[in-house]
Design a protein around this motif. Structure first.
Motif, PDB file in Angstrom:
ATOM      1  N   ARG A  35       2.698  -1.298  11.611  1.00  0.00           N
ATOM      2  CA  ARG A  35       2.317  -0.480  12.997  1.00  0.00           C
ATOM      3  C   ARG A  35       3.119   0.746  13.151  1.00  0.00           C
ATOM      4  O   ARG A  35       2.586   1.745  13.712  1.00  0.00           O
ATOM      5  N   ALA A  36       4.531   0.764  12.775  1.00  0.00           N
ATOM      6  CA  ALA A  36       5.137   1.833  12.756  1.00  0.00           C
ATOM      7  C   ALA A  36       4.492   2.947  11.886  1.00  0.00           C
ATOM      8  O   ALA A  36       4.497   4.174  12.104  1.00  0.00           O
ATOM      9  N   LEU A  37       4.200   2.711  10.657  1.00  0.00           N
ATOM     10  CA  LEU A  37       3.557   3.336   9.768  1.00  0.00           C
ATOM     11  C   LEU A  37       2.351   4.027  10.285  1.00  0.00           C
ATOM     12  O   LEU A  37       2.134   5.440  10.246  1.00  0.00           O
ATOM     13  N   MET A  38       1.745   3.393  11.046  1.00  0.00           N
ATOM     14  CA  MET A  38       0.420   3.980  11.751  1.00  0.00           C
ATOM     15  C   MET A  38       0.514   5.119  12.661  1.00  0.00           C
ATOM     16  O   MET A  38      -0.318   5.611  13.119  1.00  0.00           O
ATOM     17  N   THR A  39       1.867   5.341  13.051  1.00  0.00           N
ATOM     18  CA  THR A  39       1.853   6.395  13.809  1.00  0.00           C
ATOM     19  C   THR A  39       2.360   7.601  13.237  1.00  0.00           C
ATOM     20  O   THR A  39       2.576   8.912  13.526  1.00  0.00           O
ATOM     21  N   ASN A  40       2.250   7.608  11.638  1.00  0.00           N
ATOM     22  CA  ASN A  40       2.399   8.470  10.865  1.00  0.00           C
ATOM     23  C   ASN A  40       3.924   9.101  11.037  1.00  0.00           C
ATOM     24  O   ASN A  40       3.882  10.561  11.239  1.00  0.00           O
ATOM     25  N   PRO A  41       4.976   8.371  10.942  1.00  0.00           N
ATOM     26  CA  PRO A  41       6.316   9.037  11.121  1.00  0.00           C
ATOM     27  C   PRO A  41       6.621  10.021  10.075  1.00  0.00           C
ATOM     28  O   PRO A  41       6.649   9.777   9.039  1.00  0.00           O
ATOM     29  N   SER A  42       7.676  10.570  10.617  1.00  0.00           N
ATOM     30  CA  SER A  42       8.461  11.339   9.519  1.00  0.00           C
ATOM     31  C   SER A  42       9.791  11.001   9.273  1.00  0.00           C
ATOM     32  O   SER A  42      10.650  11.253   8.230  1.00  0.00           O
ATOM     33  N   LEU A  43      10.441  10.034  10.198  1.00  0.00           N
ATOM     34  CA  LEU A  43      11.570   9.292  10.181  1.00  0.00           C
ATOM     35  C   LEU A  43      11.137   7.748  10.622  1.00  0.00           C
ATOM     36  O   LEU A  43      10.576   7.684  11.719  1.00  0.00           O
ATOM     37  N   LEU A  44      11.379   6.805   9.616  1.00  0.00           N
ATOM     38  CA  LEU A  44      11.198   5.136   9.946  1.00  0.00           C
ATOM     39  C   LEU A  44      12.514   4.840  10.000  1.00  0.00           C
ATOM     40  O   LEU A  44      13.601   4.983   9.370  1.00  0.00           O
ATOM     41  N   VAL A  45      12.670   4.111  11.318  1.00  0.00           N
ATOM     42  CA  VAL A  45      13.766   3.420  11.665  1.00  0.00           C
ATOM     43  C   VAL A  45      13.614   1.776  11.835  1.00  0.00           C
ATOM     44  O   VAL A  45      12.838   1.332  12.483  1.00  0.00           O
ATOM     45  N   LEU A  46      14.500   1.078  10.853  1.00  0.00           N
ATOM     46  CA  LEU A  46      14.262  -0.184  10.723  1.00  0.00           C
ATOM     47  C   LEU A  46      15.577  -1.083  11.125  1.00  0.00           C
ATOM     48  O   LEU A  46      16.520  -0.866  10.680  1.00  0.00           O
ATOM     49  N   ASP A  47      15.583  -1.809  12.386  1.00  0.00           N
ATOM     50  CA  ASP A  47      16.656  -2.402  12.934  1.00  0.00           C
ATOM     51  C   ASP A  47      16.574  -3.717  12.373  1.00  0.00           C
ATOM     52  O   ASP A  47      15.649  -4.543  12.929  1.00  0.00           O
ATOM     53  N   GLU A  48      17.461  -4.473  11.272  1.00  0.00           N
ATOM     54  CA  GLU A  48      17.340  -5.764  10.789  1.00  0.00           C
ATOM     55  C   GLU A  48      16.054  -5.913   9.995  1.00  0.00           C
ATOM     56  O   GLU A  48      15.373  -6.614  10.296  1.00  0.00           O
ATOM     57  N   ALA A  49      16.011  -4.904   9.163  1.00  0.00           N
ATOM     58  CA  ALA A  49      14.888  -5.131   8.211  1.00  0.00           C
ATOM     59  C   ALA A  49      14.493  -6.324   7.778  1.00  0.00           C
ATOM     60  O   ALA A  49      13.202  -6.658   7.592  1.00  0.00           O
TER      61      ALA A  49
END
Length: 233
Positions: free
Chosen positions: A146-160
């Protein structure tokens, strides 16, 4: 890509962050380490606009974001995989992905549902299933997708990988390594130091709302004080 300077934040009258500073270069993977309750998630919430900063500055790709609402920050390139996943349990996998689809930065080869399914094949067989019908590992894959679907330039993962089976953790780490190889900048919060040092570039340790140490992989692996005192390893 990201520059945080002297960041402060509070819940009501209780101050939680005390001048946090860290930075992430374009294409770099940085970790934020620390025991529970030390300010990691508060840093993420403030970064993503869910909690107002009481002091300091945050810039994303050169744009000041610490006074912007969350939806504006997403449009500037921040993709968040929150602690606890927070997928929409009453929506199908397909709907969870499609509701996040956007390309605000006009990526030449954007993430689409087909690309996410290719990236996480387990989701392809579950497209019609509701979020509540997924396993914990599948939910985490969906949250990342879902986060990748926003096409981010920075991905933040809290408790991956928190609470996931070992085989699923390995699959998540493998996918994050692919994202790094593709040049995606990331901030990763997790307790699996051995896994993090296989692909992260730099580490920050936080205690009681302050960054008390930073260094590269060699420094982290060599410093038992940090790993024992602040990470409980």
């Amino acid at each position: 890509m990201l520059d945080i300077r002297n960041l402060s934040a509070a819940y009501g009258q209780s101050q939680v962050l005390f001048g946090v500073s860290l930075s992430i270069a374009r294409g770099q993977v940085v970790t934020l380490l620390g025991r529970n309750g030390m300010g990691k998630t508060t840093t993420v919430r403030t970064l993503s606009g869910l909690l107002p900063a009481t002091g300091g500055t945050i810039t994303l790709a050169g744009e000041p974001i610490n006074r912007l609402p969350p939806h504006r920050i997403v449009r500037l390139g921040l993709g968040l995989v929150p602690e606890g996943r927070h997928i929409f349990a009453n929506l199908t996998v397909r709907e969870n992905l499609l509701m996040a689809q956007a390309n605000p930065l006009a990526a030449a080869d954007p993430w689409t549902m087909d690309k996410v399914i290719e990236f996480f094949p387990r989701l392809g067989a579950r497209l019609s299933n509701g979020g509540a019908q997924l396993s914990g590992g599948e939910q985490q894959m969906l949250a990342i997708g879902r986060a990748l679907m926003t096409n981010p330039s920075l991905l933040v993962l809290d408790e991956a990988t928190e609470g996931l089976a070992p085989v699923i953790r390995e699959e998540i780490w493998a996918r994050l390594k692919v994202l790094k190889a593709q040049g995606l900048s990331m901030m990763v919060i997790d307790k699996e130091v051995d896994a993090l040092t296989e692909f992260a570039d730099h580490h920050y340790a936080i205690e009681k709302g302050e960054v008390i140490w930073s260094g590269d992989n060699a420094a982290l692996l060599a410093d038992e004080t940090i790993r024992h005192k602040f990470l409980g390893i």
